[in-house]
Design a protein around this motif. Structure first.
Motif, PDB file in Angstrom:
ATOM      1  N   UNK A  81       0.825  -1.207   0.000  1.00 13.79           N
ATOM      2  CA  UNK A  81       0.000   0.000   0.000  1.00 13.79           C
ATOM      3  C   UNK A  81       0.860   1.258   0.000  1.00 13.79           C
ATOM      4  N   UNK A  82       1.911   1.272   0.835  1.00 10.18           N
ATOM      5  CA  UNK A  82       2.723   2.487   0.974  1.00 10.18           C
ATOM      6  C   UNK A  82       3.311   2.922  -0.368  1.00 10.18           C
ATOM      7  N   UNK A  83       3.661   1.960  -1.217  1.00 14.16           N
ATOM      8  CA  UNK A  83       4.264   2.290  -2.505  1.00 14.16           C
ATOM      9  C   UNK A  83       3.280   2.866  -3.507  1.00 14.16           C
ATOM     10  N   UNK A  84       1.980   2.809  -3.181  1.00 12.84           N
ATOM     11  CA  UNK A  84       0.947   3.329  -4.084  1.00 12.84           C
ATOM     12  C   UNK A  84       0.401   4.670  -3.609  1.00 12.84           C
ATOM     13  N   UNK A  85       1.127   5.269  -2.669  1.00 13.25           N
ATOM     14  CA  UNK A  85       0.715   6.565  -2.146  1.00 13.25           C
ATOM     15  C   UNK A  85       1.777   7.612  -2.441  1.00 13.25           C
ATOM     16  N   UNK A  86       1.334   8.831  -2.600  1.00 22.08           N
ATOM     17  CA  UNK A  86       2.246   9.975  -2.657  1.00 22.08           C
ATOM     18  C   UNK A  86       1.762  10.957  -1.589  1.00 22.08           C
ATOM     19  N   UNK A  87       2.200  12.181  -1.610  1.00 21.61           N
ATOM     20  CA  UNK A  87       1.788  13.131  -0.572  1.00 21.61           C
ATOM     21  C   UNK A  87       1.340  14.447  -1.190  1.00 21.61           C
ATOM     22  N   UNK A  88       0.613  15.197  -0.407  1.00 24.66           N
ATOM     23  CA  UNK A  88       0.331  16.587  -0.768  1.00 24.66           C
ATOM     24  C   UNK A  88       0.443  17.438   0.498  1.00 24.66           C
ATOM     25  N   UNK A  89       0.578  18.745   0.318  1.00 26.72           N
ATOM     26  CA  UNK A  89       0.782  19.679   1.422  1.00 26.72           C
ATOM     27  C   UNK A  89      -0.492  20.480   1.656  1.00 26.72           C
ATOM     28  N   UNK A  90      -0.882  20.576   2.907  1.00 21.10           N
ATOM     29  CA  UNK A  90      -2.054  21.356   3.295  1.00 21.10           C
ATOM     30  C   UNK A  90      -1.602  22.502   4.191  1.00 21.10           C
ATOM     31  N   UNK A  91      -1.905  23.708   3.808  1.00 20.30           N
ATOM     32  CA  UNK A  91      -1.509  24.901   4.567  1.00 20.30           C
ATOM     33  C   UNK A  91      -2.769  25.621   5.036  1.00 20.30           C
ATOM     34  N   UNK A  92      -2.896  25.787   6.339  1.00 19.61           N
ATOM     35  CA  UNK A  92      -4.057  26.454   6.925  1.00 19.61           C
ATOM     36  C   UNK A  92      -3.623  27.771   7.556  1.00 19.61           C
ATOM     37  N   UNK A  93      -4.132  28.868   7.027  1.00 16.96           N
ATOM     38  CA  UNK A  93      -3.734  30.181   7.513  1.00 16.96           C
ATOM     39  C   UNK A  93      -4.919  31.052   7.849  1.00 16.96           C
ATOM     40  N   UNK A  94      -4.627  32.320   8.126  1.00 17.63           N
ATOM     41  CA  UNK A  94      -5.663  33.289   8.471  1.00 17.63           C
ATOM     42  C   UNK A  94      -5.224  34.668   7.969  1.00 17.63           C
ATOM     43  N   UNK A  95      -5.473  34.912   6.685  1.00 20.57           N
ATOM     44  CA  UNK A  95      -5.117  36.199   6.062  1.00 20.57           C
ATOM     45  C   UNK A  95      -3.605  36.409   6.014  1.00 20.57           C
ATOM     46  N   UNK A  96      -2.831  35.337   5.783  1.00 21.46           N
ATOM     47  CA  UNK A  96      -1.380  35.443   5.723  1.00 21.46           C
ATOM     48  C   UNK A  96      -0.924  35.782   4.308  1.00 21.46           C
ATOM     49  N   UNK A  97       0.051  36.684   4.204  1.00 21.23           N
ATOM     50  CA  UNK A  97       0.673  37.017   2.924  1.00 21.23           C
ATOM     51  C   UNK A  97       2.179  37.041   3.112  1.00 21.23           C
ATOM     52  N   UNK A  98       2.920  36.749   2.043  1.00 24.13           N
ATOM     53  CA  UNK A  98       4.378  36.638   2.124  1.00 24.13           C
ATOM     54  C   UNK A  98       5.027  37.973   2.485  1.00 24.13           C
ATOM     55  N   UNK A  99       4.420  39.066   2.054  1.00 26.65           N
ATOM     56  CA  UNK A  99       5.035  40.371   2.321  1.00 26.65           C
ATOM     57  C   UNK A  99       5.127  40.685   3.813  1.00 26.65           C
TER      58      UNK A  99
END
Length: 758
Positions: free
Chosen positions: A717-735
């Motif tokens: 099973x592990x070899x048939x999975x990949x990953x994705x990233x989940x980012x939870x913010x609150x009005x965040x901006x890089x600046x």
């Protein structure tokens, strides 16, 4: 001959001897008489002034190859106007430059204007040069070409039609390639609204209609129409949702939106489709394909004749089920629904499939018996493959146990959080496991592979396309039916699809927009072919299983023969079976060595001597042809090494990075071997046959990978999975995180949520 709206046409001859058109691409290899139509965009350069010589040379080479195979080839070509335009422009420029040099001086040369050239004059100037070019190219392949210029009137007059027909037949009889073109030097401009008139009629308006008309007149088997697009799309090429139509059926015109015509020439795609359908009704198969793409133009014609999935194939026979493209889309949609189920629901599906394997075993074994009988009657399978094809009650029981293991271990496989990071205040990042997408699993002679792979795909939330060998067709059919029955309990029946069409494996490997991972299960030749054919799709697997057992000088007498016997003789056709036995030199002519040889003889294992081993013997067994051989039967190679280091070097040089074993009582030597052998599986005092997903506790495996990225060794099973990233913010901006911003990065590792205790 009849007339309609002042346009002459002919009815389809009723005396066609060659019958109906081919129903499937795979039958195109039987085409004897072939017309190749070269569109203006194929023959001319991008500036429309001159010929694309490289492309033309490649086309001539392919036509010559097919002609020399005993086929009868004809070419309907454009290009005379473009070639003539190049010649006339050159002449006009030369003439103007001389006059202006005499009267106005060199300074005004740059201001010369080239007049608009009349197409008929260009055709008159270009015909002889175009034909001379064809003759020169075909001469390189010892083939003679002949030119035929026609107009609509040649088909209007019955006597001229018969003369044309007789000329073409005589040329073909003499192994000459006719090169046909409309006589553009005298032909009138096309009437804007004149095209196909009715069901059984066609007028010669452009080279598309000319090619179709000739194909039917000459009773050709195949018409290949080359243009500057890949084939027929369901909407104009270049639009966002445009999809190439693999097979086009009469009556499908309503589902197609036609775009503009090609950059040069008189016919657009709509004209090509109408001409193709007319030819199809006359009994000629048609393929429209791209003759300009630099990556495929060098073999597009031969690929079409070989039955490969190139361009759009016109067929009168609609398949009973969905196309493989539709199946892939169904698998993706079903896989996404499957991934959204609760883990308990996916486990319930797998357990239901395990129950069906035992409850329906009589039906399964009956279907498998049909496959075995057909294979034996046809004599097309070797004994090791027949063993792989065979199912039994014990095999089905083992399968059911393995499936329940998968169900139990899959509770937290999809959506598992493997990393949590606090990027900043109220800004948290998670990395979670997700399915890869749509898997294509291609397997030979292994019907038990189908429920195993299906269960792993279900557990990991992946859509699945299965392509089994025809030798296991009956077994695969019932096993797939049971799989879909199990999937139906939660409404995801379409997530697992069995490809039953005549799709070639090579064509499946080109579906890079629909398939995310290919997993081959079968012979090393199958895996190599798939790795070679895959276009932009990663392939997980191993091409060979050349497994080694090294018997060290400190090996235990009690362990050696047991481990070697199990590794070689328990299932010699398996990819994890012993193929090369390495023996320390100090063990030669010892009782232990004699025991090994005696055991192999009792088990009827044929021995091949490696070069060094042969040098120690007066009368040696047959010397091995290659030290890099996977026998897949009761055969193995024996070679002698001087040390554990030499054994490792031999494995790295001749092995396949699959599974390699050391037999020794010296722990230091064993650890050195385990750390330094660069294979997917490395064992100490254990049989190579342990290299298996079920034996590793993975429940089952989709295969054993020798790849160095993603998954390695038995893949569960592990070899048939990949990953994705989940980012939870609150009005965040890089600046806000700049040098003068109000926020700072924290990058704190956060604890992972508790895994399911079950």
């Amino acid at each position: 001959i009849r007339c309609w709206s002042n346009i002459p046409f002919i009815t389809v001859p009723l005396s066609r001897a060659h019958g109906k058109s081919f129903a499937h691409r795979s039958e195109l290899k039987h085409a004897k008489r072939i017309v190749v139509k070269l569109g203006s965009a194929v023959v001319t350069r991008g500036d429309e002034c001159g010929l694309a010589l490289g492309r033309l040379a490649s086309i001539v080479e392919q036509v010559s190859m097919l002609q020399n195979q005993g086929r009868e080839m004809m070419i309907v070509t454009s290009g005379a106007v473009a070639f003539g335009k190049q010649r006339l422009r050159h002449e006009i420029l030369l003439s103007q430059s001389v006059r202006q040099a005499l009267h106005s001086g060199q300074s005004q040369l740059k201001d010369m204007a080239i007049p608009v050239l009349e197409a008929r004059a260009c055709a008159a100037a270009g015909q002889s040069g175009l034909m001379a070019l064809y003759e020169a190219m075909f001469t390189q392949y010892s083939i003679c070409a002949a030119q035929i210029l026609v107009t609509n009137l040649d088909f209007h007059d019955e006597q001229k039609r018969r003369n044309l027909n007789g000329t073409l037949h005589e040329l073909l009889r003499m192994n000459i390639v006719p090169i046909i073109n409309t006589n553009d030097a005298v032909v009138p401009p096309p009437e804007p609204n004149s095209d196909l008139q009715g069901v059984n009629v066609i007028s010669v308006k452009d080279n598309d209609s000319l090619a179709a008309r000739l194909a039917v007149e000459m009773k050709t088997d195949l018409l290949i129409v080359l243009s500057d697009v890949e084939g027929l799309f369901d909407s104009p090429p270049g639009s966002d949702d445009a999809k190439l139509i693999d097979i086009f059926y009469p009556g499908d015109q309503q589902s197609v939106t036609f775009g503009t015509k090609s950059r040069v020439g008189m016919g657009g795609m709509e004209a090509k489709v109408k001409a193709a359908l007319w030819a199809l009704q006359g009994g000629t198969s048609v393929v429209i394909a791209n003759g300009t793409h630099p990556k495929i133009s060098g073999h597009v014609i031969t690929d079409i004749v070989e039955g490969k999935k190139v361009g759009t194939f016109f067929s009168e026979v609609k398949p009973a089920g969905p196309t493989v493209e539709q199946q892939a889309e169904m698998a993706r949609a079903g896989g996404r629904t499957l991934a959204a189920l609760q883990p308990e629901q996916r486990a319930e599906i797998i357990c239901r499939l395990a129950d069906l394997l035992t409850d329906q075993r009589e039906e399964i074994l009956l279907a498998n018996k049909k496959d075995l009988e057909e294979a034996e009657n046809k004599g097309r399978l070797a004994l090791p493959l027949l063993k792989r094809l065979s199912l039994s009650t014990s095999k089905l029981n083992s399968l059911a146990i393995g499936l329940r293991q998968i169900a139990a271990s899959s509770q937290d496989s999809v959506g598992r959080v493997i990393r949590r990071t606090r990027i900043a205040k109220d800004l948290d990042l998670e990395q979670v496991t997700v399915p890869i997408g749509v898997l294509l699993v291609i397997f030979e002679s292994r019907p038990d592979c189908l429920p195993q792979v299906s269960a792993l795909a279900i557990a990991s939330g992946n859509g699945l396309l299965l392509k089994g060998g025809k030798e296991a067709a009956h077994s695969n059919q019932i096993l797939h039916h049971l799989t879909q029955e199990a999937l139906s309990i939660h409404g995801v029946r379409d997530a697992v699809q069995l490809v039953n069409t005549r799709e070639e494996v090579e064509d499946l490997c080109r579906l890079d927009k629909l398939i995310d991972l290919i997993i081959p299960r079968g012979s090393s030749q199958l895996v190599r072919n798939i790795q070679k054919a895959a276009k932009g799709i990663p392939v997980m697997g191993h091409s060979e299983g050349i497994c080694h057992v090294y018997v060290d000088m400190d090996a235990s007498v009690e362990k050696v023969t047991r481990i070697i016997r199990d590794s070689k003789c328990e299932y010699p056709a398996a990819c994890n079976a012993l193929e090369t036995l390495l023996i320390h030199r100090d063990l030669l002519r010892t009782p232990l060595f004699d025991q090994i040889i005696d055991m192999l003889r009792v088990e009827q294992v044929k021995i091949h001597a490696g070069p060094k081993f042969a040098s120690y013997l007066t009368f040696s067994p047959s010397e091995v042809k290659s030290l890099r051989t996977e026998y897949g039967d009761l055969e193995c190679c024996i070679e002698v090494v001087d040390s554990v280091q030499e054994a490792i070097e031999h494995i790295h040089k001749y092995g396949s990075s699959h599974t390699d074993v050391i037999i020794t009582e010296n722990e230091k030597t064993a650890e050195f071997f385990l750390q330094h052998v660069d294979s997917a599986c490395v064992f100490w005092n254990a049989s190579t046959r342990f290299s298996d997903g079920y034996r590793f506790g993975l429940g089952a495996e989709v295969g054993i990978s020798t790849s160095r990225i993603h998954a390695r060794g038995p893949v569960g099973i592990e070899g048939l999975l990949t990953t994705k990233w989940l980012l939870r913010g609150d009005n965040h901006v890089v600046s806000d995180f700049s040098e003068h911003g109000s926020m700072k990065y924290l990058h704190e590792s956060l604890p992972l949520p508790q895994r399911n205790a079950s």
